[in-house]
Write a protein that holds these residues in place. Structure first.
Motif, PDB file in Angstrom:
ATOM      1  N   PRO A  48      -2.694   5.948   0.074  1.00 18.89           N
ATOM      2  CA  PRO A  48      -2.175   4.573   0.076  1.00 18.89           C
ATOM      3  C   PRO A  48      -1.139   4.325   1.158  1.00 18.89           C
ATOM      4  O   PRO A  48      -0.497   5.253   1.659  1.00 18.89           O
ATOM      5  N   ILE A  49      -1.003   3.065   1.512  1.00 22.39           N
ATOM      6  CA  ILE A  49      -0.013   2.644   2.493  1.00 22.39           C
ATOM      7  C   ILE A  49       1.395   2.881   1.959  1.00 22.39           C
ATOM      8  O   ILE A  49       1.684   2.636   0.798  1.00 22.39           O
ATOM      9  N   VAL A  50       2.249   3.390   2.830  1.00 20.56           N
ATOM     10  CA  VAL A  50       3.671   3.497   2.500  1.00 20.56           C
ATOM     11  C   VAL A  50       4.413   2.477   3.339  1.00 20.56           C
ATOM     12  O   VAL A  50       3.901   1.982   4.344  1.00 20.56           O
ATOM     13  N   ARG A  91     -10.576  -9.415   1.400  1.00 23.09           N
ATOM     14  CA  ARG A  91     -10.781  -8.756   0.101  1.00 23.09           C
ATOM     15  C   ARG A  91      -9.898  -7.527  -0.065  1.00 23.09           C
ATOM     16  O   ARG A  91      -9.540  -7.158  -1.183  1.00 23.09           O
ATOM     17  N   ARG A  92      -9.555  -6.877   1.024  1.00 22.76           N
ATOM     18  CA  ARG A  92      -8.752  -5.655   0.918  1.00 22.76           C
ATOM     19  C   ARG A  92      -7.322  -5.836   1.411  1.00 22.76           C
ATOM     20  O   ARG A  92      -6.598  -4.864   1.606  1.00 22.76           O
ATOM     21  N   LEU A  93      -6.901  -7.074   1.583  1.00 27.38           N
ATOM     22  CA  LEU A  93      -5.572  -7.339   2.110  1.00 27.38           C
ATOM     23  C   LEU A  93      -4.464  -7.078   1.103  1.00 27.38           C
ATOM     24  O   LEU A  93      -3.303  -6.907   1.471  1.00 27.38           O
ATOM     25  N   LYS A  94      -4.824  -7.029  -0.185  1.00 22.99           N
ATOM     26  CA  LYS A  94      -3.814  -6.834  -1.221  1.00 22.99           C
ATOM     27  C   LYS A  94      -2.983  -5.577  -0.968  1.00 22.99           C
ATOM     28  O   LYS A  94      -1.768  -5.565  -1.169  1.00 22.99           O
ATOM     29  N   GLU A  95      -3.660  -4.519  -0.516  1.00 19.29           N
ATOM     30  CA  GLU A  95      -2.960  -3.263  -0.268  1.00 19.29           C
ATOM     31  C   GLU A  95      -1.840  -3.454   0.744  1.00 19.29           C
ATOM     32  O   GLU A  95      -0.746  -2.900   0.592  1.00 19.29           O
ATOM     33  N   VAL A  96      -2.102  -4.247   1.765  1.00 17.83           N
ATOM     34  CA  VAL A  96      -1.113  -4.482   2.810  1.00 17.83           C
ATOM     35  C   VAL A  96       0.013  -5.379   2.311  1.00 17.83           C
ATOM     36  O   VAL A  96       1.194  -5.094   2.517  1.00 17.83           O
ATOM     37  N   THR A  97      -0.354  -6.475   1.645  1.00 13.80           N
ATOM     38  CA  THR A  97       0.673  -7.417   1.196  1.00 13.80           C
ATOM     39  C   THR A  97       1.587  -6.806   0.149  1.00 13.80           C
ATOM     40  O   THR A  97       2.787  -7.100   0.124  1.00 13.80           O
ATOM     41  N   ASP A  98       1.046  -5.949  -0.723  1.00 10.78           N
ATOM     42  CA  ASP A  98       1.902  -5.265  -1.695  1.00 10.78           C
ATOM     43  C   ASP A  98       2.932  -4.394  -0.981  1.00 10.78           C
ATOM     44  O   ASP A  98       4.103  -4.342  -1.371  1.00 10.78           O
ATOM     45  N   ALA A  99       2.484  -3.716   0.069  1.00 15.06           N
ATOM     46  CA  ALA A  99       3.410  -2.864   0.821  1.00 15.06           C
ATOM     47  C   ALA A  99       4.489  -3.697   1.502  1.00 15.06           C
ATOM     48  O   ALA A  99       5.648  -3.250   1.628  1.00 15.06           O
ATOM     49  N   ILE A 101       5.804  -6.540   0.382  1.00 19.78           N
ATOM     50  CA  ILE A 101       6.781  -6.922  -0.638  1.00 19.78           C
ATOM     51  C   ILE A 101       7.705  -5.756  -0.958  1.00 19.78           C
ATOM     52  O   ILE A 101       8.926  -5.911  -1.065  1.00 19.78           O
ATOM     53  N   ALA A 102       7.116  -4.566  -1.109  1.00 20.51           N
ATOM     54  CA  ALA A 102       7.931  -3.381  -1.405  1.00 20.51           C
ATOM     55  C   ALA A 102       8.875  -3.079  -0.248  1.00 20.51           C
ATOM     56  O   ALA A 102      10.019  -2.669  -0.456  1.00 20.51           O
ATOM     57  N   ASP A 103       8.405  -3.287   0.985  1.00 23.59           N
ATOM     58  CA  ASP A 103       9.252  -3.052   2.144  1.00 23.59           C
ATOM     59  C   ASP A 103      10.408  -4.049   2.177  1.00 23.59           C
ATOM     60  O   ASP A 103      11.544  -3.694   2.520  1.00 23.59           O
ATOM     61  N   ALA A 148       0.539  -2.493  -8.710  1.00 25.78           N
ATOM     62  CA  ALA A 148       0.731  -1.820  -7.421  1.00 25.78           C
ATOM     63  C   ALA A 148       2.193  -1.855  -6.996  1.00 25.78           C
ATOM     64  O   ALA A 148       2.735  -0.854  -6.505  1.00 25.78           O
ATOM     65  N   LEU A 149       2.845  -2.999  -7.187  1.00 25.43           N
ATOM     66  CA  LEU A 149       4.247  -3.116  -6.801  1.00 25.43           C
ATOM     67  C   LEU A 149       5.138  -2.175  -7.605  1.00 25.43           C
ATOM     68  O   LEU A 149       6.040  -1.543  -7.065  1.00 25.43           O
ATOM     69  N   ASN A 150       4.867  -2.086  -8.892  1.00 24.75           N
ATOM     70  CA  ASN A 150       5.685  -1.204  -9.722  1.00 24.75           C
ATOM     71  C   ASN A 150       5.564   0.258  -9.269  1.00 24.75           C
ATOM     72  O   ASN A 150       6.543   1.007  -9.280  1.00 24.75           O
ATOM     73  N   LYS A 151       4.372   0.652  -8.851  1.00 24.04           N
ATOM     74  CA  LYS A 151       4.193   2.012  -8.331  1.00 24.04           C
ATOM     75  C   LYS A 151       4.991   2.210  -7.049  1.00 24.04           C
ATOM     76  O   LYS A 151       5.622   3.249  -6.843  1.00 24.04           O
ATOM     77  N   LEU A 152       4.957   1.204  -6.181  1.00 24.01           N
ATOM     78  CA  LEU A 152       5.693   1.303  -4.925  1.00 24.01           C
ATOM     79  C   LEU A 152       7.203   1.294  -5.149  1.00 24.01           C
ATOM     80  O   LEU A 152       7.949   2.038  -4.501  1.00 24.01           O
ATOM     81  N   TYR A 153       7.661   0.435  -6.057  1.00 20.91           N
ATOM     82  CA  TYR A 153       9.097   0.404  -6.362  1.00 20.91           C
ATOM     83  C   TYR A 153       9.573   1.773  -6.863  1.00 20.91           C
ATOM     84  O   TYR A 153      10.647   2.245  -6.486  1.00 20.91           O
ATOM     85  N   LYS A 154       8.774   2.378  -7.712  1.00 21.85           N
ATOM     86  CA  LYS A 154       9.133   3.709  -8.237  1.00 21.85           C
ATOM     87  C   LYS A 154       9.104   4.752  -7.122  1.00 21.85           C
ATOM     88  O   LYS A 154      10.017   5.589  -7.002  1.00 21.85           O
ATOM     89  N   ALA A 155       8.069   4.702  -6.286  1.00 18.34           N
ATOM     90  CA  ALA A 155       7.916   5.694  -5.216  1.00 18.34           C
ATOM     91  C   ALA A 155       9.021   5.581  -4.175  1.00 18.34           C
ATOM     92  O   ALA A 155       9.397   6.576  -3.546  1.00 18.34           O
TER      93      ALA A 155
END
Length: 207
Positions: A48-50, A91-99, A101-103, A148-155
């Motif tokens: 996954p994207i960091v 369709r696959r942009l969610k992965e990028v946009t979630d990252a 927000i986390a950033d 996805a955001l909760n996973k990124l916030y934790k990570a």
């Protein structure tokens, strides 16, 4: 901290009077090599994207670039998929946009640390939703984003030097939605939910 840099390259299909040179239809919404798309998306899910890195997003021209080498940066992320089109990217942009927000959350935290070094920061999880409730605002139906955001916030907790507090489970029903008894319409909380929230923070020693 690096900024996110999105370099998007997708070649458009030109309108032509002649017969098409491939078997893809003009304005097709399906990537040209669907099986390759499936394989690459599965690969991306395992890696996954960091946050805080450069992302190249596009089709085969992007995919074939050795961006880590040409930029001399091992953190560059390549999200090119051969045969992809703009519909596929959407369709696959969610992965990028979630990252993104986390950033942004990391940027907020880092600014607070810079201005007030002694401040202890707690980042709480995003709450669950319940799109099955009457009057739920459908444009907020983003359950996948929440998870996805909760996973990124934790990570990102160690990198951001903050404490992650997971309040998500406090308000779940048996279907893993926001419990209807705690919400007006599946998004906003009723007063009793805030009592539960505050009690949990006190019990865990955060307040």
């Amino acid at each position: 901290m690096k900024r996110f840099l999105y370099l998007i390259l997708v070649l458009p299909f030109a309108l032509q009077a002649q017969n098409p040179v491939t078997n893809q239809r003009v304005y097709d919404t399906i990537p040209f090599i669907p099986e390759h798309t499936t394989d690459k998306v599965a690969q991306f899910e395992k890696d996954p994207i960091v946050t805080s890195h450069i992302i190249f997003l596009g089709n085969s021209i992007t995919e074939m670039g050795n961006w880590k080498k040409v930029l001399n940066d091992t953190t560059v992320i390549n999200r090119g998929i051969g045969g992809d089109i703009t519909y596929g990217i959407l369709r696959r942009l969610k992965e990028v946009t979630d990252a993104v927000i986390a950033d942004n959350m990391l940027k907020i935290v880092n600014r607070v640390h810079a201005a007030c070094p002694q401040t202890k920061i707690y980042v709480q999880s995003v709450l669950p939703l319940n799109p099955t409730m009457p009057n739920f605002p459908q444009h907020y139906d983003k359950e996948e984003h929440v998870l996805a955001l909760n996973k990124l916030y934790k990570a990102n907790a160690a990198a951001g030097n903050y404490t992650f507090i997971n309040i998500f489970p406090l308000f779940l029903d048996k279907d893993q939605h926001l419990d209807a008894q705690y919400s007006y319409e599946g998004l906003h909380l009723k007063p009793p939910a805030y009592d539960i929230w505050a009690a949990y923070l006190k019990k865990q020693g955060y307040l």
